[in-house]
Design a protein around this motif. Structure first.
Motif, short mmCIF file in Angstrom:
data_model
loop_
_atom_site.label_atom_id
_atom_site.label_comp_id
_atom_site.label_asym_id
_atom_site.label_seq_id
_atom_site.Cartn_x
_atom_site.Cartn_y
_atom_site.Cartn_z
N LEU A 87 -1.92 -4.06 2.13
CA LEU A 87 -0.77 -4.59 1.40
C LEU A 87 -0.73 -4.01 -0.01
O LEU A 87 0.33 -3.64 -0.53
CB LEU A 87 -0.83 -6.12 1.36
N GLY A 88 -1.92 -3.90 -0.64
CA GLY A 88 -2.00 -3.34 -1.99
C GLY A 88 -1.55 -1.88 -2.02
O GLY A 88 -0.79 -1.46 -2.91
N LEU A 89 -1.99 -1.11 -1.04
CA LEU A 89 -1.59 0.31 -1.00
C LEU A 89 -0.08 0.43 -0.79
O LEU A 89 0.59 1.22 -1.46
CB LEU A 89 -2.35 1.04 0.12
N ARG A 90 0.45 -0.37 0.14
CA ARG A 90 1.90 -0.32 0.39
C ARG A 90 2.66 -0.61 -0.90
O ARG A 90 3.63 0.06 -1.23
CB ARG A 90 2.29 -1.38 1.42
N LYS A 91 2.19 -1.64 -1.62
CA LYS A 91 2.89 -2.06 -2.83
C LYS A 91 2.78 -1.00 -3.92
O LYS A 91 3.79 -0.56 -4.47
CB LYS A 91 2.27 -3.38 -3.30
N HIS A 92 1.55 -0.55 -4.20
CA HIS A 92 1.35 0.37 -5.32
C HIS A 92 1.91 1.76 -5.04
O HIS A 92 2.26 2.50 -5.95
CB HIS A 92 -0.13 0.47 -5.69
N LEU A 93 1.97 2.14 -3.75
CA LEU A 93 2.50 3.46 -3.43
C LEU A 93 4.00 3.41 -3.13
O LEU A 93 4.62 4.42 -2.83
CB LEU A 93 1.75 4.08 -2.24
N GLY A 94 4.57 2.22 -3.15
CA GLY A 94 6.02 2.09 -2.91
C GLY A 94 6.39 2.47 -1.47
O GLY A 94 7.46 3.06 -1.23
N LEU A 95 5.52 2.14 -0.52
CA LEU A 95 5.78 2.52 0.88
C LEU A 95 6.72 1.47 1.49
O LEU A 95 6.36 0.30 1.59
CB LEU A 95 4.46 2.58 1.66
N PHE A 96 7.89 1.87 1.88
CA PHE A 96 8.85 0.88 2.38
C PHE A 96 9.31 1.15 3.80
O PHE A 96 9.95 0.31 4.42
CB PHE A 96 10.08 0.79 1.45
N ALA A 97 9.00 2.35 4.33
CA ALA A 97 9.50 2.68 5.68
C ALA A 97 8.33 2.94 6.61
O ALA A 97 7.56 3.87 6.40
CB ALA A 97 10.40 3.91 5.61
N ASN A 98 8.19 2.09 7.60
CA ASN A 98 7.09 2.23 8.54
C ASN A 98 7.60 2.88 9.83
O ASN A 98 8.53 2.37 10.45
CB ASN A 98 6.51 0.83 8.83
N PHE A 99 7.04 4.02 10.18
CA PHE A 99 7.43 4.73 11.41
C PHE A 99 6.41 4.43 12.49
O PHE A 99 5.23 4.72 12.32
CB PHE A 99 7.40 6.25 11.17
N ARG A 100 6.85 3.87 13.59
CA ARG A 100 5.95 3.62 14.71
C ARG A 100 6.54 4.27 15.96
O ARG A 100 7.36 3.68 16.65
CB ARG A 100 5.80 2.11 14.95
N PRO A 101 6.15 5.50 16.25
CA PRO A 101 6.64 6.10 17.50
C PRO A 101 5.96 5.45 18.70
O PRO A 101 4.80 5.06 18.61
CB PRO A 101 6.23 7.57 17.39
N ALA A 102 6.66 5.32 19.79
CA ALA A 102 6.03 4.88 21.05
C ALA A 102 6.35 5.97 22.07
O ALA A 102 7.51 6.12 22.50
CB ALA A 102 6.58 3.53 21.49
#
Ligand code: NAD
Length: 363
Positions: A87-102
């Motif tokens: 959660l900290g990495l997502r927040k501090h790096l501004g990661l907002f788009a999660n790609f999950r290929p199946a």
């Protein structure tokens, strides 16, 4: 180019070592530097995301992450639990788009709980918004109910919310991703019941006007959950909010049979990203050398494609993974009668061999 390598806990260290081996053999001009994260970082430095680890991740062009967590940290105060590092990495790096290929590989259709004809050739991409929704909305907490069915009773509450720019940016990501695929986006909402998701639907529809070449349809989340098991190949890109995406991406993962095969990426607005397998740290098999490293190796391929602009190298990894599967090599999680059971290291070696053009052992 610099890659931050954060192996984490449990099988994280084993599977990331294989991905690093694969990256090294590609002979590309990047530097890799490792740091502790999760429970391992808590044990060594008293925090799951130490300052030095965060600085390394911030300075890097991409982060390759293993997995964090172990039951032994379950009693720690929430802020010190390994999962807080993500959660900290997502927040501090501004990661907002999660790609999950199946993706369901031809050789693994039997591993799916669905009929082979429903999943053979499956290739869908779930894009989950990561920073908003009910997981982060304020206010939240516990209090004494003043209204509702039981006034005076203790109750807990969370707040579901999305701002227009949050929806716009994830919609752009989805339409642009669809352009590189089969040109179709399904936006998943609960507009029939939730104000937040009526707004979501309206904003996605508005952004769609800028992408006339991409088809858009809308599904309620309950229907989307059904369609995913009824006719999953009908989807191309699914875009949805944080909570629905969390659930649907795990459902889609199961269509492919093994969570050990599924990579993921979380991107910021400049395509810098954190790449990790979709599974956790699997404490039940950690240290046994039997974990499937392919999800992490395929995450490294996604990293080359989305953050490091090396699509050819990414394709080489993906083709090598196809080749080892075609040669009949399987870790325990995807093993079936007539195939050759291998451990984590052997699987990594086989991918390296396929990349360098050496022979892969066949059953
Ligand atoms: P998990 O994904 O770690 O394991 C679920 C099951 O899948 C286990 O039986 C495990 O052995 C198997 N499995 C997972 N990855 C595998 C692989 N590569 N090869 C073969 N088998 C594999 O989920 P869990 O057991 O619910 O969670 C374990 C820990 O991981 C918890 O502490 C949890 O919080 C954490 N977790 C971390 C992440 C992350 O780091 N992103 C994600 C999910 C769970």
């Amino acid at each position: 180019m610099k890659i931050a390598i954060l192996p984490g806990d449990g099988i994280g260290t084993e599977i990331v070592a294989e991905a690093v081996k694969v990256l090294k053999v590609l002979d590309l001009p990047f530097e890799m530097e490792s740091a502790l994260v999760g429970g391992a970082a808590y044990d060594a430095h008293g925090h799951p995301l130490p300052e030095a680890t965060l600085k390394l991740a911030q300075a890097a062009d991409a982060v390759l992450f293993g997995a964090v967590g172990d039951w032994k940290y379950d009693k720690l105060e929430r802020q010190y639990r390994p999962e807080q590092a993500i959660l900290g990495l997502r927040k501090h790096l501004g990661l907002f788009a999660n790609f999950r290929p199946a993706i369901c590989y031809e050789q693994l259709t039997h591993a799916s709980s669905l009929k082979p004809e429903l999943v053979a050739g499956l290739d869908i991409l779930i894009i989950r918004e990561l920073t908003g929704d009910i997981s982060f909305g304020q206010p939240r907490g516990r209090r004494t109910a003043v209204d509702g069915h039981f006034p005076g009773a203790p109750e807990a509450f969370d707040t579901m919310r999305y701002s227009k720019p949050e929806i716009e940016r994830i919609a752009h990501v989805a339409f642009q991703a669809a352009r590189k695929r089969r040109g179709r986006v399904t936006s998943v909402d609960k507009a029939n019941v939730l104000e937040t998701f009526q707004f979501w639907k309206d904003v996605v529809t508005e952004v769609h006007a800028q992408y006339p070449d991409v088809a858009l349809d809308h599904l309620y989340v309950d229907n989307a959950a059904m369609q995913l098991v009824k006719a999953p190949k009908a989807f191309d890109v699914i875009v949805t909010g944080n909570m629905f995406g969390d659930i649907l991406s795990d459902e889609a993962a199961m269509l492919t049979g093994s969570i050990g095969m599924l990579p993921s990426a979380s991107l910021d607005r400049n395509n810098k990203g954190l790449y990790e397998p979709s599974h956790g740290s699997a404490p039940d098999i950690a240290g046994k050398g039997i974990a499937n490293p392919l999800a992490t190796i395929l995450s490294a391929a996604m990293m080359l494609r989305y953050s490091l602009q090396q699509p050819d190298a990414a394709a080489r990894i993906e083709q090598a993974v196809q080749a080892v599967l075609a040669a009949g090599l399987r870790t325990g999680d995807i093993w079936s009668e007539g195939t050759q059971r291998v451990g984590t290291r052997e699987m990594g070696d086989a991918v390296v061999a396929a990349i360098t053009g050496k022979t892969i052992t066949k059953t």
